[in-house]
Scaffold this motif. Structure first.
Motif, PDB file in Angstrom:
ATOM      1  N   GLN A  82       0.750  -1.203   0.063  1.00  0.00           N
ATOM      2  CA  GLN A  82      -0.079  -0.026   0.114  1.00  0.00           C
ATOM      3  C   GLN A  82       0.818   1.236  -0.011  1.00  0.00           C
ATOM      4  OE1 GLN A  82      -2.085  -0.853   3.560  1.00  0.00           O
ATOM      5  NE2 GLN A  82      -3.950  -1.656   2.471  1.00  0.00           N
ATOM      6  N   VAL A  83       1.902   1.237   0.712  1.00  0.00           N
ATOM      7  CA  VAL A  83       2.735   2.214   0.917  1.00  0.00           C
ATOM      8  C   VAL A  83       3.410   2.602  -0.497  1.00  0.00           C
ATOM      9  CG1 VAL A  83       4.962   3.236   2.004  1.00  0.00           C
ATOM     10  CG2 VAL A  83       3.059   2.260   3.435  1.00  0.00           C
ATOM     11  N   ASP A  84       3.963   1.678  -1.324  1.00  0.00           N
ATOM     12  CA  ASP A  84       4.646   1.502  -2.311  1.00  0.00           C
ATOM     13  C   ASP A  84       3.651   2.306  -3.411  1.00  0.00           C
ATOM     14  OD1 ASP A  84       6.712   0.997  -4.472  1.00  0.00           O
ATOM     15  OD2 ASP A  84       5.019  -0.105  -5.306  1.00  0.00           O
ATOM     16  N   GLY A  85       2.278   2.040  -3.468  1.00  0.00           N
ATOM     17  CA  GLY A  85       1.387   2.573  -4.453  1.00  0.00           C
ATOM     18  C   GLY A  85       1.258   4.084  -3.880  1.00  0.00           C
ATOM     19  N   LYS A  86       1.092   4.413  -2.620  1.00  0.00           N
ATOM     20  CA  LYS A  86       1.008   5.805  -2.333  1.00  0.00           C
ATOM     21  C   LYS A  86       2.335   6.510  -2.855  1.00  0.00           C
ATOM     22  CE  LYS A  86      -0.827   9.287  -0.053  1.00  0.00           C
ATOM     23  NZ  LYS A  86      -2.234   9.915  -0.522  1.00  0.00           N
ATOM     24  N   ILE A  87       3.295   6.018  -2.512  1.00  0.00           N
ATOM     25  CA  ILE A  87       4.521   6.792  -3.024  1.00  0.00           C
ATOM     26  C   ILE A  87       4.698   6.960  -4.520  1.00  0.00           C
ATOM     27  CG2 ILE A  87       7.065   6.617  -3.207  1.00  0.00           C
ATOM     28  CD1 ILE A  87       7.053   5.265  -0.562  1.00  0.00           C
ATOM     29  N   ARG A  88       4.120   6.002  -5.165  1.00  0.00           N
ATOM     30  CA  ARG A  88       3.897   6.051  -6.653  1.00  0.00           C
ATOM     31  C   ARG A  88       3.038   7.583  -6.990  1.00  0.00           C
ATOM     32  NH1 ARG A  88       6.094   2.034  -9.731  1.00  0.00           N
ATOM     33  NH2 ARG A  88       6.557   0.097  -8.538  1.00  0.00           N
ATOM     34  N   GLN A  89       1.915   7.466  -6.314  1.00  0.00           N
ATOM     35  CA  GLN A  89       1.153   8.661  -6.581  1.00  0.00           C
ATOM     36  C   GLN A  89       1.670   9.946  -5.921  1.00  0.00           C
ATOM     37  OE1 GLN A  89      -2.515   7.982  -4.347  1.00  0.00           O
ATOM     38  NE2 GLN A  89      -2.975   6.157  -5.448  1.00  0.00           N
ATOM     39  N   LEU A  90       2.454  10.024  -4.915  1.00  0.00           N
ATOM     40  CA  LEU A  90       3.029  11.254  -4.714  1.00  0.00           C
ATOM     41  C   LEU A  90       4.277  11.647  -5.625  1.00  0.00           C
ATOM     42  CD1 LEU A  90       3.463  10.421  -0.700  1.00  0.00           C
ATOM     43  CD2 LEU A  90       1.900  12.215  -1.736  1.00  0.00           C
ATOM     44  N   GLN A  91       4.968  10.546  -6.323  1.00  0.00           N
ATOM     45  CA  GLN A  91       6.104  10.986  -7.204  1.00  0.00           C
ATOM     46  C   GLN A  91       5.471  11.269  -8.364  1.00  0.00           C
ATOM     47  OE1 GLN A  91       8.053   7.220  -7.069  1.00  0.00           O
ATOM     48  NE2 GLN A  91       9.772   7.868  -5.674  1.00  0.00           N
ATOM     49  N   GLN A  92       4.161  10.734  -8.963  1.00  0.00           N
ATOM     50  CA  GLN A  92       3.678  11.138  -9.982  1.00  0.00           C
ATOM     51  C   GLN A  92       3.245  12.605 -10.057  1.00  0.00           C
ATOM     52  OE1 GLN A  92      -0.610   9.794 -11.088  1.00  0.00           O
ATOM     53  NE2 GLN A  92       0.592   8.828 -13.060  1.00  0.00           N
ATOM     54  N   ALA A  93       2.641  13.007  -8.921  1.00  0.00           N
ATOM     55  CA  ALA A  93       2.103  14.541  -8.640  1.00  0.00           C
ATOM     56  C   ALA A  93       3.182  15.401  -8.641  1.00  0.00           C
ATOM     57  CB  ALA A  93       1.265  14.585  -7.336  1.00  0.00           C
ATOM     58  N   ARG A  94       4.257  14.965  -8.028  1.00  0.00           N
ATOM     59  CA  ARG A  94       5.434  15.911  -7.939  1.00  0.00           C
ATOM     60  C   ARG A  94       6.208  15.955  -9.060  1.00  0.00           C
ATOM     61  NH1 ARG A  94      11.036  15.770  -6.171  1.00  0.00           N
ATOM     62  NH2 ARG A  94      11.516  17.428  -4.603  1.00  0.00           N
ATOM     63  N   GLU A  95       6.291  15.162 -10.210  1.00  0.00           N
ATOM     64  CA  GLU A  95       6.804  15.141 -11.427  1.00  0.00           C
ATOM     65  C   GLU A  95       5.974  15.844 -12.388  1.00  0.00           C
ATOM     66  OE1 GLU A  95       7.361  10.975 -12.558  1.00  0.00           O
ATOM     67  OE2 GLU A  95       9.133  10.897 -11.322  1.00  0.00           O
ATOM     68  N   ALA A  96       4.643  15.910 -12.134  1.00  0.00           N
ATOM     69  CA  ALA A  96       3.475  16.720 -12.741  1.00  0.00           C
ATOM     70  C   ALA A  96       3.925  18.078 -12.692  1.00  0.00           C
ATOM     71  CB  ALA A  96       2.355  15.993 -12.828  1.00  0.00           C
ATOM     72  N   ALA A  97       3.750  18.462 -11.179  1.00  0.00           N
ATOM     73  CA  ALA A  97       3.723  19.567 -10.803  1.00  0.00           C
ATOM     74  C   ALA A  97       5.124  20.471 -11.334  1.00  0.00           C
ATOM     75  CB  ALA A  97       3.688  19.610  -9.324  1.00  0.00           C
ATOM     76  N   GLN A  98       6.254  19.611 -11.434  1.00  0.00           N
ATOM     77  CA  GLN A  98       7.409  20.047 -11.663  1.00  0.00           C
ATOM     78  C   GLN A  98       7.506  20.251 -13.255  1.00  0.00           C
ATOM     79  OE1 GLN A  98      10.166  17.386 -10.293  1.00  0.00           O
ATOM     80  NE2 GLN A  98      10.391  18.410  -8.526  1.00  0.00           N
ATOM     81  N   THR A  99       6.843  19.561 -13.939  1.00  0.00           N
ATOM     82  CA  THR A  99       6.603  19.952 -15.497  1.00  0.00           C
ATOM     83  C   THR A  99       5.913  20.899 -16.033  1.00  0.00           C
ATOM     84  OG1 THR A  99       6.825  17.287 -16.005  1.00  0.00           O
ATOM     85  CG2 THR A  99       5.896  18.534 -17.654  1.00  0.00           C
ATOM     86  N   VAL A 100       4.795  21.348 -15.045  1.00  0.00           N
ATOM     87  CA  VAL A 100       3.946  22.294 -15.317  1.00  0.00           C
ATOM     88  C   VAL A 100       4.760  23.317 -14.960  1.00  0.00           C
ATOM     89  CG1 VAL A 100       1.639  23.560 -14.442  1.00  0.00           C
ATOM     90  CG2 VAL A 100       1.820  20.967 -15.071  1.00  0.00           C
ATOM     91  N   GLU A 101       5.205  23.479 -13.788  1.00  0.00           N
ATOM     92  CA  GLU A 101       6.036  24.703 -13.360  1.00  0.00           C
ATOM     93  C   GLU A 101       7.104  25.162 -14.337  1.00  0.00           C
ATOM     94  OE1 GLU A 101       5.752  23.142  -8.763  1.00  0.00           O
ATOM     95  OE2 GLU A 101       7.646  23.329  -9.746  1.00  0.00           O
ATOM     96  N   ARG A 102       7.719  24.125 -15.151  1.00  0.00           N
ATOM     97  CA  ARG A 102       8.685  24.451 -15.886  1.00  0.00           C
ATOM     98  C   ARG A 102       7.893  24.999 -17.197  1.00  0.00           C
ATOM     99  NH1 ARG A 102       9.791  21.753 -20.454  1.00  0.00           N
ATOM    100  NH2 ARG A 102       8.610  19.963 -19.654  1.00  0.00           N
ATOM    101  N   MET A 103       7.012  24.148 -17.902  1.00  0.00           N
ATOM    102  CA  MET A 103       6.316  24.622 -19.039  1.00  0.00           C
ATOM    103  C   MET A 103       5.821  26.028 -19.010  1.00  0.00           C
ATOM    104  SD  MET A 103       3.795  21.274 -19.905  1.00  0.00           S
ATOM    105  CE  MET A 103       4.692  19.845 -20.678  1.00  0.00           C
ATOM    106  N   LEU A 104       5.088  26.557 -17.628  1.00  0.00           N
ATOM    107  CA  LEU A 104       4.503  27.855 -17.470  1.00  0.00           C
ATOM    108  C   LEU A 104       5.557  28.858 -16.941  1.00  0.00           C
ATOM    109  CD1 LEU A 104       1.082  26.716 -16.626  1.00  0.00           C
ATOM    110  CD2 LEU A 104       1.990  26.878 -18.606  1.00  0.00           C
ATOM    111  N   ALA A 105       6.797  28.515 -16.539  1.00  0.00           N
ATOM    112  CA  ALA A 105       7.884  29.190 -16.040  1.00  0.00           C
ATOM    113  C   ALA A 105       7.122  29.912 -14.871  1.00  0.00           C
ATOM    114  CB  ALA A 105       8.110  30.312 -17.035  1.00  0.00           C
ATOM    115  N   LEU A 106       6.670  29.164 -13.835  1.00  0.00           N
ATOM    116  CA  LEU A 106       5.708  29.589 -12.795  1.00  0.00           C
ATOM    117  C   LEU A 106       6.744  30.158 -11.694  1.00  0.00           C
ATOM    118  CD1 LEU A 106       3.060  27.063 -12.434  1.00  0.00           C
ATOM    119  CD2 LEU A 106       2.826  29.494 -13.221  1.00  0.00           C
TER     120      LEU A 106
END
Length: 321
Positions: free
Chosen positions: A190-214
């Motif tokens: 269960q923890v492994d699945g949760k960590i995957r979700q957290l990592q996915q959200a973190r990577e997506a956020a960093q991608t959007v921050e870079r794309m939009l130069a936030l």
């Protein structure tokens, strides 16, 4: 640190806000959504998008979007619509944490003597963190295992995740692990699945921050929007930049909630390229500005913005389509 309490003179006029807002939705809601909810509550639950816009300095459409957020979360219900009242499901018994005080140092030593594997666990955590654990650290780790009910393997995974995000403190590890326990995420699987979700959200956020130069990093709730935009709706960098520019044009600042509504509309209409953005719709004369049909993203104002749209990004910048 000084202690605070309500000023009795300020309590002459009060208004109600459901406990659900504070108990479960504070981390999910944006500052704009919270401001709109407080303004709406103070007006005696009388809604006027134009008045909200004037009071809070937000675009009327953004005010509407913020109010819809609270309806979607079950905090508000639409007037005239039947309200279904259901018996709440019995609350699951949380993992027992009756003792507010963590184990004492003698108790930690006794546990180590009775469970030699715990000593090995502490040594491994110390090696991961690159420092010697103090008495408080040992007590916290024992607390997570014996009181919160997390296996040592799950706690070790929390340590690893904390290291990966640059937060190698026992306090952060404790907060992370207890949050998982509250969600009944305890086993390594269960923890492994949760960590995957957290990592996915973190990577997506960093991608959007870079794309939009936030200028600032997205928070946890906004990171979930980034996952939706990139992973669920599969919008390209070009489309995100278009939505971002429209958001700035309408709100004079970056509003993830407003941008989400733009992208939600495009997704529902199958708009995946700039040349497929809908043409403007003719205005109906005499329509009130607070009419939901005119204050939503289907309004003439929004359509005119689409028509007038001119990208503001550097032409020399490469985009991924």
């Amino acid at each position: 640190m000084p202690r605070y309490r309500w000023n009795a003179e300020a309590l002459g006029a009060v208004f109600a806000v459901p406990s659900l807002v504070a108990d479960r939705l504070l981390t999910l809601a944006s500052p704009e959504q919270l401001r709109v909810l407080l303004w709406f509550s103070r007006q005696g639950q009388t809604w006027d998008a134009a008045a909200c816009s004037a009071a809070l300095g937000l675009a009327p459409d953004e005010c509407e979007g913020c109010l819809r957020f609270w309806a979607e979360q079950g905090v508000l219900s639409e007037v005239g619509q039947p309200v279904t009242v259901t018996e709440p499901a019995p609350e699951k018994t949380p993992v027992a944490r009756a003792a507010a005080v963590k184990p004492t140092w003698p108790e930690v030593l006794k546990y180590q003597q009775e469970h030699r594997e715990f000593t090995a666990f502490l040594q491994e955590v110390s090696a991961r963190l690159g420092r010697t654990l103090n008495h408080g650290d040992n007590a916290t780790l024992l607390y997570l295992i014996t009181t919160a009910g997390l296996p040592t393997a799950s706690v070790m995974m929390a340590v690893g995740y904390a290291m990966s995000v640059g937060k190698p403190s026992i306090r952060y590890i404790e907060s992370l692990a207890l949050g998982w326990a509250d969600e009944e995420i305890v086993t390594p699987e269960q923890v492994d699945g949760k960590i995957r979700q957290l990592q996915q959200a973190r990577e997506a956020a960093q991608t959007v921050e870079r794309m939009l130069a936030l200028p600032r990093a997205l928070n946890a709730a906004q990171a979930k929007l980034a996952v939706k935009w990139l992973m669920d709706w599969h919008f390209s960098e070009t489309m995100l930049q278009h939505a971002y520019t429209l958001t700035l044009d309408n709100c004079d600042k970056f509003s993830p909630a407003y941008m989400d509504k733009i992208l939600e509309r495009w997704h529902s209409e199958g708009v995946t390229q700039p040349d497929r953005i809908p043409a403007p719709v003719a205005k109906k004369k005499g329509a009130a500005s607070t009419n939901p049909e005119n204050s939503s993203l289907n309004s003439e104002a929004f359509e005119e913005q689409l028509l007038k749209y001119r990208p503001k990004f550097d032409k020399n910048k490469k985009t991924n389509t």
